[in-house]
Motif scaffolding. Structure first.
Motif, PDB file in Angstrom:
ATOM      1  N   HIS A 186       5.068  50.624 -57.563  1.00  0.00           N
ATOM      2  CA  HIS A 186       5.392  49.815 -56.187  1.00  0.00           C
ATOM      3  C   HIS A 186       4.550  48.913 -55.203  1.00  0.00           C
ATOM      4  O   HIS A 186       4.041  48.079 -54.659  1.00  0.00           O
ATOM      5  N   HIS A 187       3.571  50.109 -54.372  1.00  0.00           N
ATOM      6  CA  HIS A 187       2.903  49.821 -53.816  1.00  0.00           C
ATOM      7  C   HIS A 187       1.602  48.321 -54.063  1.00  0.00           C
ATOM      8  O   HIS A 187       0.679  48.071 -52.773  1.00  0.00           O
ATOM      9  N   ILE A 188       0.855  48.845 -55.145  1.00  0.00           N
ATOM     10  CA  ILE A 188       0.899  47.870 -55.760  1.00  0.00           C
ATOM     11  C   ILE A 188       0.511  46.754 -55.946  1.00  0.00           C
ATOM     12  O   ILE A 188       0.014  45.806 -55.407  1.00  0.00           O
ATOM     13  N   LEU A 189       2.171  46.248 -55.929  1.00  0.00           N
ATOM     14  CA  LEU A 189       3.078  44.777 -56.118  1.00  0.00           C
ATOM     15  C   LEU A 189       2.997  44.408 -54.300  1.00  0.00           C
ATOM     16  O   LEU A 189       2.992  43.506 -54.352  1.00  0.00           O
ATOM     17  N   ARG A 190       3.226  45.485 -54.097  1.00  0.00           N
ATOM     18  CA  ARG A 190       3.551  45.305 -52.175  1.00  0.00           C
ATOM     19  C   ARG A 190       2.561  44.574 -52.029  1.00  0.00           C
ATOM     20  O   ARG A 190       2.229  43.310 -50.870  1.00  0.00           O
ATOM     21  N   GLU A 191       1.048  45.559 -51.985  1.00  0.00           N
ATOM     22  CA  GLU A 191      -0.202  45.072 -51.653  1.00  0.00           C
ATOM     23  C   GLU A 191      -0.882  43.209 -52.594  1.00  0.00           C
ATOM     24  O   GLU A 191      -1.584  42.506 -51.525  1.00  0.00           O
ATOM     25  N   ALA A 192      -0.436  42.787 -53.410  1.00  0.00           N
ATOM     26  CA  ALA A 192      -0.504  41.818 -54.095  1.00  0.00           C
ATOM     27  C   ALA A 192       0.616  41.431 -53.343  1.00  0.00           C
ATOM     28  O   ALA A 192      -0.692  39.520 -53.125  1.00  0.00           O
ATOM     29  N   HIS A 193       1.138  41.246 -52.738  1.00  0.00           N
ATOM     30  CA  HIS A 193       2.462  40.218 -52.001  1.00  0.00           C
ATOM     31  C   HIS A 193       1.872  40.163 -51.041  1.00  0.00           C
ATOM     32  O   HIS A 193       1.412  38.971 -50.588  1.00  0.00           O
ATOM     33  N   PRO A 195      -8.425  45.183 -49.260  1.00  0.00           N
ATOM     34  CA  PRO A 195      -9.330  45.022 -48.614  1.00  0.00           C
ATOM     35  C   PRO A 195      -9.736  43.211 -47.599  1.00  0.00           C
ATOM     36  O   PRO A 195     -10.493  43.032 -47.905  1.00  0.00           O
ATOM     37  N   PHE A 196      -8.595  43.000 -48.199  1.00  0.00           N
ATOM     38  CA  PHE A 196      -8.471  41.363 -47.592  1.00  0.00           C
ATOM     39  C   PHE A 196      -7.308  41.250 -47.153  1.00  0.00           C
ATOM     40  O   PHE A 196      -6.234  42.286 -45.961  1.00  0.00           O
ATOM     41  N   TYR A 197      -7.510  39.910 -46.103  1.00  0.00           N
ATOM     42  CA  TYR A 197      -6.729  39.646 -45.209  1.00  0.00           C
ATOM     43  C   TYR A 197      -4.791  39.080 -45.752  1.00  0.00           C
ATOM     44  O   TYR A 197      -5.130  38.706 -46.910  1.00  0.00           O
ATOM     45  N   GLU A 198      -3.726  39.750 -45.129  1.00  0.00           N
ATOM     46  CA  GLU A 198      -2.683  38.343 -45.446  1.00  0.00           C
ATOM     47  C   GLU A 198      -3.179  37.177 -45.794  1.00  0.00           C
ATOM     48  O   GLU A 198      -3.573  36.835 -45.053  1.00  0.00           O
ATOM     49  N   HIS A 199      -2.496  36.477 -46.369  1.00  0.00           N
ATOM     50  CA  HIS A 199      -2.540  35.793 -46.950  1.00  0.00           C
ATOM     51  C   HIS A 199      -3.790  34.755 -47.863  1.00  0.00           C
ATOM     52  O   HIS A 199      -3.433  33.888 -46.741  1.00  0.00           O
ATOM     53  N   SER A 200      -4.425  35.487 -48.393  1.00  0.00           N
ATOM     54  CA  SER A 200      -6.114  34.396 -48.269  1.00  0.00           C
ATOM     55  C   SER A 200      -6.075  34.748 -49.716  1.00  0.00           C
ATOM     56  O   SER A 200      -7.491  34.803 -49.773  1.00  0.00           O
ATOM     57  N   VAL A 201      -5.540  34.458 -50.812  1.00  0.00           N
ATOM     58  CA  VAL A 201      -5.583  35.158 -52.133  1.00  0.00           C
ATOM     59  C   VAL A 201      -4.649  34.074 -52.597  1.00  0.00           C
ATOM     60  O   VAL A 201      -3.907  33.984 -52.495  1.00  0.00           O
ATOM     61  N   LEU A 251      -0.973  37.501 -50.943  1.00  0.00           N
ATOM     62  CA  LEU A 251      -0.999  36.024 -51.435  1.00  0.00           C
ATOM     63  C   LEU A 251      -0.673  35.342 -50.847  1.00  0.00           C
ATOM     64  O   LEU A 251       0.567  35.428 -49.434  1.00  0.00           O
ATOM     65  N   ILE A 252      -1.058  34.066 -50.632  1.00  0.00           N
ATOM     66  CA  ILE A 252       0.004  33.141 -50.110  1.00  0.00           C
ATOM     67  C   ILE A 252       0.857  32.677 -50.340  1.00  0.00           C
ATOM     68  O   ILE A 252       1.483  32.771 -51.374  1.00  0.00           O
ATOM     69  N   PRO A 253       1.481  31.749 -49.736  1.00  0.00           N
ATOM     70  CA  PRO A 253       2.732  31.513 -49.723  1.00  0.00           C
ATOM     71  C   PRO A 253       2.535  30.020 -51.274  1.00  0.00           C
ATOM     72  O   PRO A 253       2.189  29.415 -51.262  1.00  0.00           O
ATOM     73  N   GLY A 254       3.319  30.988 -52.776  1.00  0.00           N
ATOM     74  CA  GLY A 254       3.476  29.730 -53.773  1.00  0.00           C
ATOM     75  C   GLY A 254       2.116  30.133 -54.107  1.00  0.00           C
ATOM     76  O   GLY A 254       1.946  29.744 -55.603  1.00  0.00           O
TER      77      GLY A 254
END
Length: 254
Positions: A107-114, A85-91, A117-120
């Motif tokens: 797969h879906h867990i990694l997609r959600e982590a991606h 439950p977090f915005y895109e590019h917020s972690v 995550l912010i770029p970098g």
């Protein structure tokens, strides 16, 4: 190769004590992870799963660290780790420790982590290596009903392929804890064997750790195709001037 998506659920660990030699396993992961935590800067770190939330990550300069889990005393946010439950590019960083093995859709867990995550941003994944003494113990009778063998062990190379497809850059791939981790076995008895494996059989470590960084290629702007304007040559100008004079003379004669 078995598909990653599976709805066969076995016992899931809620704490490191659920594993045989769980404290030894936890200490080994914390020791390896401590080398990378000081390199992770930012404001927010997510620890996905109960086991990740119990790891000591105080070496990281990131102050705000939250455990995401569907239950458990260490959960800071009650949620499913495959629906964050977090915005895109917020972690800024994500920790997944012994997490992919015990969920139906890694797969879906990694997609959600991606996505979060912010770029970098960094992601750290630890798991059980099937090509190890611990993986061989999976072949024992009734081992699939006990932890840690109730989960599905994915090879580190397969997890790296998933990360590469998502656009991560693999920074580190480490293997450690050369032991079967079977309940009732004495680790001190096999200390010479474990020292031998650390020197000559490094890929056979029972636990792997992957450190990756999210890379986002910048968009290349498409420049508009400017059409060159036709140049007015002196000959064309002279022709237009001559044409206008002839029209003027004709009108004068009339």
């Amino acid at each position: 190769m078995k598909p990653a998506l599976s709805f066969q659920q076995g016992p899931k660990p809620q704490s490191w004590q659920d594993f045989p030699h769980g404290e030894y396993l936890k200490a080994g992961i914390e020791r390896r992870m401590a080398r990378w935590l000081p390199r992770m800067f930012g404001y927010h770190m997510l620890k996905l799963g109960c086991l990740s939330g119990q790891l000591d990550t105080s070496e990281s300069p990131i102050d705000h660290q939250v455990c995401i889990s569907s239950s458990g005393p260490h959960a800071g946010v009650i949620a499913e780790i495959d629906e964050l439950p977090f915005y895109e590019h917020s972690v800024d960083a994500c920790i997944l420790s012994q997490c992919l093995e015990y969920h139906s859709d890694p797969h879906h867990i990694l997609r959600e982590a991606h996505r979060t995550l912010i770029p970098g941003g960094y992601i750290v994944i630890t798991g059980f290596n099937p090509f190890s003494l611990c993986g061989l113990a999976h072949m024992l009778p009734f081992s699939g009903e006990k932890l840690p063998w109730s989960g599905r062990f994915f090879t580190p190379s397969r997890v790296k392929d998933w990360l590469n497809l998502l656009g991560f850059e693999i920074i580190a791939d480490e293997r450690f804890i050369h032991a079967s981790l079977a309940r009732g076995s004495r680790l001190s008895r096999f200390a010479p064997w474990r020292r031998f494996c650390r020197h000559y059989l490094k890929p056979m470590g029972s636990v792997y750790m992957l450190v990756a960084r999210k890379r986002v290629a910048p968009l290349t702007p498409i420049k508009p195709k400017w059409h060159a304007r036709p140049k007015w040559t002196p000959a064309v100008k002279g022709a237009r001037l001559k044409h206008s004079r002839s029209r003027h003379e004709v009108s004068g004669n009339d």
